[in-house]
Design an enzyme around this catalytic site. Sequence first.
Site, mmCIF file in Angstrom:
data_model
loop_
_atom_site.group_PDB
_atom_site.id
_atom_site.type_symbol
_atom_site.label_atom_id
_atom_site.label_comp_id
_atom_site.label_asym_id
_atom_site.label_seq_id
_atom_site.Cartn_x
_atom_site.Cartn_y
_atom_site.Cartn_z
ATOM 1 N N CYS A 92 0.847 -1.357 -0.621
ATOM 2 C CA CYS A 92 0.019 -0.128 -0.102
ATOM 3 C C CYS A 92 0.985 1.269 0.129
ATOM 4 C CB CYS A 92 -1.204 0.150 1.328
ATOM 5 S SG CYS A 92 -2.219 -1.349 1.369
ATOM 6 N N ASN A 116 -5.567 3.199 1.311
ATOM 7 C CA ASN A 116 -5.151 3.545 1.993
ATOM 8 C C ASN A 116 -6.419 3.858 3.661
ATOM 9 O OD1 ASN A 116 -3.424 6.546 4.515
ATOM 10 N ND2 ASN A 116 -3.091 4.070 4.159
ATOM 11 N N ASP A 117 -6.967 2.729 4.193
ATOM 12 C CA ASP A 117 -7.157 2.681 5.501
ATOM 13 C C ASP A 117 -7.510 3.376 6.118
ATOM 14 O OD1 ASP A 117 -9.143 1.465 7.408
ATOM 15 O OD2 ASP A 117 -8.589 -0.070 7.748
HETATM 16 N N1 LIG Z 1 -7.850 -3.866 6.009
HETATM 17 C C1 LIG Z 1 -6.613 -3.248 6.368
HETATM 18 N N2 LIG Z 1 -5.915 -2.491 7.033
HETATM 19 C C2 LIG Z 1 -4.964 -1.854 6.824
HETATM 20 O O1 LIG Z 1 -4.316 -1.000 7.718
HETATM 21 C C3 LIG Z 1 -4.198 -2.509 6.843
HETATM 22 C C4 LIG Z 1 -4.447 -3.854 6.708
HETATM 23 N N3 LIG Z 1 -5.555 -4.444 6.308
HETATM 24 N N4 LIG Z 1 -2.978 -4.881 6.529
HETATM 25 C C5 LIG Z 1 -1.972 -4.712 6.072
HETATM 26 C C6 LIG Z 1 -1.604 -3.763 7.037
HETATM 27 C C7 LIG Z 1 -1.326 -3.971 8.633
HETATM 28 N N5 LIG Z 1 -1.706 -2.433 8.617
HETATM 29 C C8 LIG Z 1 -2.510 -2.686 10.195
HETATM 30 C C9 LIG Z 1 -3.235 -3.283 10.939
HETATM 31 C C10 LIG Z 1 -3.940 -3.256 11.736
HETATM 32 C C11 LIG Z 1 -4.306 -2.583 12.593
HETATM 33 C C12 LIG Z 1 -4.602 -1.686 13.990
HETATM 34 O O2 LIG Z 1 -5.959 -3.431 14.656
HETATM 35 N N6 LIG Z 1 -4.509 -1.180 15.006
HETATM 36 C C13 LIG Z 1 -4.822 -1.262 16.004
HETATM 37 C C14 LIG Z 1 -3.990 -1.623 17.263
HETATM 38 C C15 LIG Z 1 -3.497 -2.929 17.106
HETATM 39 C C16 LIG Z 1 -3.057 -3.175 18.635
HETATM 40 O O3 LIG Z 1 -2.282 -2.151 19.032
HETATM 41 O O4 LIG Z 1 -1.964 -4.271 17.735
HETATM 42 C C17 LIG Z 1 -5.966 0.407 16.552
HETATM 43 O O5 LIG Z 1 -6.936 0.054 16.760
HETATM 44 O O6 LIG Z 1 -4.835 0.940 15.537
HETATM 45 C C18 LIG Z 1 -3.111 -1.207 12.221
HETATM 46 C C19 LIG Z 1 -2.733 -1.104 11.146
HETATM 47 C C20 LIG Z 1 -1.821 -1.249 8.133
HETATM 48 N N7 LIG Z 1 -2.570 -2.194 7.335
HETATM 49 O O1 LIG Z 2 0.024 0.193 5.489
HETATM 50 C C1 LIG Z 2 -1.000 -0.066 4.693
HETATM 51 C C2 LIG Z 2 -1.230 -1.018 4.338
HETATM 52 C C3 LIG Z 2 -2.360 -1.879 3.570
HETATM 53 N N1 LIG Z 2 -3.332 -0.928 4.172
HETATM 54 C C4 LIG Z 2 -5.206 -0.927 3.905
HETATM 55 C C5 LIG Z 2 -5.418 -0.530 2.668
HETATM 56 C C6 LIG Z 2 -6.433 -1.413 2.183
HETATM 57 O O2 LIG Z 2 -8.175 -0.761 3.550
HETATM 58 C C7 LIG Z 2 -5.224 -2.999 2.448
HETATM 59 C C8 LIG Z 2 -4.911 -3.589 1.386
HETATM 60 O O3 LIG Z 2 -5.952 -3.722 1.036
HETATM 61 P P1 LIG Z 2 -6.274 -3.459 -0.945
HETATM 62 O O4 LIG Z 2 -7.536 -4.245 -1.690
HETATM 63 O O5 LIG Z 2 -4.998 -4.215 -1.538
HETATM 64 O O6 LIG Z 2 -6.215 -2.480 -1.238
HETATM 65 O O7 LIG Z 2 -5.528 -2.038 3.928
HETATM 66 C C9 LIG Z 2 -2.931 0.803 4.913
HETATM 67 O O8 LIG Z 2 -4.013 1.904 4.876
HETATM 68 N N2 LIG Z 2 -1.403 0.848 5.016
#
Ligand SMILES: Nc1nc(=O)c2c([nH]1)NC[C@@H]1CN(c3ccc(C(=O)N[C@@H](CCC(=O)O)C(=O)O)cc3)CN21
Ligand SMILES: O=c1ccn([C@H]2C[C@H](O)[C@@H](COP(=O)(O)O)O2)c(=O)[nH]1
Length: 324
Positions: free
Chosen positions: A193, A217-218
């Site tokens: 991403c 970006n999520d």
């Molecule tokens: N759907 C999705 N969104 C993402 O942002 C994302 C992915 N997938 N896959 C790969 C990476 C992993 N990243 C992530 C995934 C989860 C959190 C999350 O759950 N954050 C929690 C805290 C988690 C913790 O403390 O362990 C939060 O509330 O911020 C953050 C970044 C960013 N990426």
């Molecule tokens: O560093 C990161 C890693 C992942 N994401 C988010 C963005 C999307 O919601 C998913 C990835 O799905 P795709 O279908 O491959 O776009 O994970 C992020 O924001 N930041």
Amino acid sequence: MKSYLDLVQSVLTEGSWQDNRTGTRTISLPGAMLRFDLQQGFPAVTTKKLAFKTAVGELVGFLRGSRSAAEFRELGCKVWDQNANDNAAWLANPYREGPDDLGPVYGAQWRHWPAYKVLPAENTAQIADAQGRGYRQVTEFIDCNLGPAVLLYKAVDQLRQCLDTIESNPTDRRILFHGWNWAQIEEMALPPCHLLYQFHPSVARREISLSLYIRSNDLGLGTPFNLAEGAALLHLVGRLTGYTPKWFTYFIGDAHIYENHVPMLQEQLTREPHPLPQLLLSDRIPDRAQTGRYEPEWLEQVEPGDFSLVGYQHHAPLTAPMAV
Ligand SMILES: Nc1nc(=O)c2c([nH]1)NC[C@@H]1CN(c3ccc(C(=O)N[C@@H](CCC(=O)O)C(=O)O)cc3)CN21
Ligand SMILES: O=c1ccn([C@H]2C[C@H](O)[C@@H](COP(=O)(O)O)O2)c(=O)[nH]1
């Protein structure tokens, strides 16, 4: 971090609903930019608690070229577990090398981008040039177009090359590293991403800036992490090269909010942002500007505990499920 909340608000008001591979739809807006002056503070989200230790654990894993969720867990970061072990498409992918494997994601490309050259066996000048650049001959073979040919290989440490160029040629406008390796996208649990990082040293001001491009970006979960990690990386690179961090410009391709994150983000919109904290890098990371020595091996030696936030005020924690 008012700019983050403004972006959230504009995605909610101007975005459109869209389906995606995860089954949880999003409100999406194409094209967005956030820009931070790091001398005014560190871009930590304050309208909820940023999991800062988790985020720096992830960054340290990238710096070490990790491709296993187990290595991220050892660094205090569990956010890769679901992508490694709970996604049906990845579990069925023949390139997956067992439990916790993520494939050659992020750091694997940053530190060991696999580079191949096929050169005519008779072109000794080209072969010598490639070998001078660190390529090693893998094999000789008969290429259907070239005839007798040699295959050469090296792993490119893109990040190290960026630091070396900041050191040797800081006015270069080509100081970048890229995560999107077309030859290996299908081998990854998730295509990158955050994928293009470009450093901009200012020789006159002895400052360094970073432009980062994120294709998808999520905003609920990913953006707070990506902002913190990009800014922390710029601080680290500045320390190791002797430049003060300045502009961090953050470009988003598809800016989106997952449907089940809307209540969390709406709650954040009701909260008044706090002043930004400062990032403190531990003294053991040598400051190139103080020591006069260039010690890029610290890219691999830093630990999550070398990064801390000073004066981080935040509102109550909020979280939401990650779409897998
Ligand atoms: N759907 C999705 N969104 C993402 O942002 C994302 C992915 N997938 N896959 C790969 C990476 C992993 N990243 C992530 C995934 C989860 C959190 C999350 O759950 N954050 C929690 C805290 C988690 C913790 O403390 O362990 C939060 O509330 O911020 C953050 C970044 C960013 N990426
Ligand atoms: O560093 C990161 C890693 C992942 N994401 C988010 C963005 C999307 O919601 C998913 C990835 O799905 P795709 O279908 O491959 O776009 O994970 C992020 O924001 N930041």
